[in-house]
Design an enzyme around this catalytic site. Structure first.
Site, PDB file in Angstrom:
ATOM      1  N   LEU A  80      -6.243   3.205 -45.606  1.00  0.00           N
ATOM      2  CA  LEU A  80      -4.787   3.083 -45.556  1.00  0.00           C
ATOM      3  C   LEU A  80      -4.251   3.854 -44.352  1.00  0.00           C
ATOM      4  O   LEU A  80      -5.013   4.293 -43.503  1.00  0.00           O
ATOM      5  CB  LEU A  80      -4.199   3.607 -46.876  1.00  0.00           C
ATOM      6  CG  LEU A  80      -4.557   2.770 -48.121  1.00  0.00           C
ATOM      7  CD1 LEU A  80      -4.217   3.541 -49.397  1.00  0.00           C
ATOM      8  CD2 LEU A  80      -3.809   1.435 -48.097  1.00  0.00           C
ATOM      9  N   TYR A 134      -2.773  11.330 -47.614  1.00  0.00           N
ATOM     10  CA  TYR A 134      -2.726   9.937 -47.159  1.00  0.00           C
ATOM     11  C   TYR A 134      -4.145   9.431 -46.937  1.00  0.00           C
ATOM     12  O   TYR A 134      -5.060  10.194 -46.667  1.00  0.00           O
ATOM     13  CB  TYR A 134      -1.838   9.730 -45.939  1.00  0.00           C
ATOM     14  CG  TYR A 134      -2.108  10.539 -44.692  1.00  0.00           C
ATOM     15  CD1 TYR A 134      -3.237  10.334 -43.910  1.00  0.00           C
ATOM     16  CD2 TYR A 134      -1.169  11.471 -44.246  1.00  0.00           C
ATOM     17  CE1 TYR A 134      -3.453  11.042 -42.749  1.00  0.00           C
ATOM     18  CE2 TYR A 134      -1.372  12.195 -43.079  1.00  0.00           C
ATOM     19  CZ  TYR A 134      -2.517  11.976 -42.335  1.00  0.00           C
ATOM     20  OH  TYR A 134      -2.724  12.683 -41.178  1.00  0.00           O
ATOM     21  N   CYS A 135      -4.311   8.130 -47.093  1.00  0.00           N
ATOM     22  CA  CYS A 135      -5.627   7.469 -47.009  1.00  0.00           C
ATOM     23  C   CYS A 135      -6.684   8.220 -47.820  1.00  0.00           C
ATOM     24  O   CYS A 135      -7.718   8.613 -47.290  1.00  0.00           O
ATOM     25  CB  CYS A 135      -6.056   7.337 -45.548  1.00  0.00           C
ATOM     26  SG  CYS A 135      -7.392   6.143 -45.314  1.00  0.00           S
ATOM     27  N   PRO A 136      -6.419   8.423 -49.134  1.00  0.00           N
ATOM     28  CA  PRO A 136      -7.365   9.196 -49.941  1.00  0.00           C
ATOM     29  C   PRO A 136      -8.680   8.450 -50.149  1.00  0.00           C
ATOM     30  O   PRO A 136      -8.707   7.223 -50.210  1.00  0.00           O
ATOM     31  CB  PRO A 136      -6.622   9.377 -51.268  1.00  0.00           C
ATOM     32  CG  PRO A 136      -5.695   8.195 -51.340  1.00  0.00           C
ATOM     33  CD  PRO A 136      -5.294   7.902 -49.930  1.00  0.00           C
ATOM     34  N   LYS A 142      -6.741  18.876 -47.455  1.00  0.00           N
ATOM     35  CA  LYS A 142      -7.492  17.909 -46.642  1.00  0.00           C
ATOM     36  C   LYS A 142      -7.174  18.067 -45.162  1.00  0.00           C
ATOM     37  O   LYS A 142      -6.007  18.154 -44.776  1.00  0.00           O
ATOM     38  CB  LYS A 142      -7.142  16.490 -47.113  1.00  0.00           C
ATOM     39  CG  LYS A 142      -7.765  15.358 -46.292  1.00  0.00           C
ATOM     40  CD  LYS A 142      -7.429  14.028 -46.932  1.00  0.00           C
ATOM     41  CE  LYS A 142      -7.814  12.843 -46.060  1.00  0.00           C
ATOM     42  NZ  LYS A 142      -7.542  11.568 -46.723  1.00  0.00           N
TER      43      LYS A 142
END
Length: 278
Positions: A93, A148-150, A161
């Site tokens: 993502l 975001y973009c896990p 992260k």
């Protein structure tokens, strides 16, 4: 130092450093380069490659993001904030790329037995732990919910992260790609992506569940290690690690044989990107 992952040991690492090309170097070019290198490594025309790259003020969306109900409004918001927006050809993502984010691609040839997808992820995690070994911190690989973009190979320190890993496989070549947030504010980057999703979703229910982003779940290495970590610091650590892992480290660019394939791949990616953003 942690034990080295066996696939990181290569007779030769060819190094393509594109971390200082500046704002004119576009993310679509990067994806075309990795596709090209996957092909030449995959068919045996090149040794394994480590490529580094930096892009200025770019939001890279995943294929699922291109299906957001109010995508155009979301993109306008990002453009108004000064960002280029592209859709990548691999999974995942939305992520933020800027001059404080170093990207590394490890491009390897598929083996006869096959390189399991988790092996690629583990190798990159191992490389980053090796690069940052002197800091004596625990770098975990697990999903950081709220980032975001896990994904299951989010890299974190103290549950914050700082990096995400993806993979792309083409014709016998494997590109394991990571973004490392070196400088700047991880939470500000996350807040930007959160606001994008809020605008592009506007509360609509969708089949795909987009991440509910909590900015405080993300940080840069500079924030986490309480020491300025620059792109050039990380590049030096990468080169030192590769020198331990091979007999030969060869600085390189695209070869004359690779350039026509790159031009072909770039046109294909530009066309696909335009279609995805229609």
């Amino acid at each position: 130092m942690n034990d080295i992952h066996p696939i990181l040991y290569q007779k030769e690492w060819r190094v393509i450093d594109q971390s200082t090309l500046g704002p004119q170097f576009q993310a679509l070019q990067s994806f075309a380069i990795d596709d090209t290198l996957c092909t030449t490594v995959g068919n045996g025309a090149s040794s394994s490659i480590a490529r580094s790259w930096v892009h200025h003020d770019t939001i890279v969306l995943g294929i699922q993001d291109s299906r957001l109900p109010f995508l155009k409004e979301g993109i306008k918001f990002l453009q108004h904030r000064g960002y280029n927006v592209i859709v990548r050809n691999s999974g995942g993502l939305a992520v933020v790329l800027d001059e404080g984010v170093l990207n590394i691609s490890l491009i390897l040839r598929e083996t006869e037995k096959g390189i399991d997808i988790n092996v690629g992820y583990d190798a990159m995690w191992n490389l980053i732990r090796t690069m940052l070994a002197e800091y004596n911190v625990t770098i975990e690989a697990k999903e950081i919910v709220g980032s975001y973009c896990p994904g299951s190979y989010d890299l974190s320190i103290n549950d914050k992260k700082f990096a995400g890993i993806s993979q792309r496989r083409i014709r016998g070549g494997i590109a394991v790609q990571i973004y490392l947030c070196a400088l700047g504010s991880g939470s500000e980057r996350a807040a930007l992506v959160r606001d994008f999703y809020n605008i592009a979703l506007q509360g609509e229910q969708t089949k795909f569940i987009y991440p509910a982003i909590i900015p405080d779940t993300m940080a840069s290495l500079t924030e986490l290690l309480s020491e300025t970590i620059t792109i050039s610091d990380l590049m030096l650590r990468l080169l030192q690690a590769l020198q331990q892992l091979s007999e030969i480290v060869t600085p390189s660019g695209l070869t004359m044989e690779e350039l026509p394939l790159y031009e072909h791949n770039l046109q294909r990616i530009v066309d696909r990107n335009e279609k995805a953003l229609e």
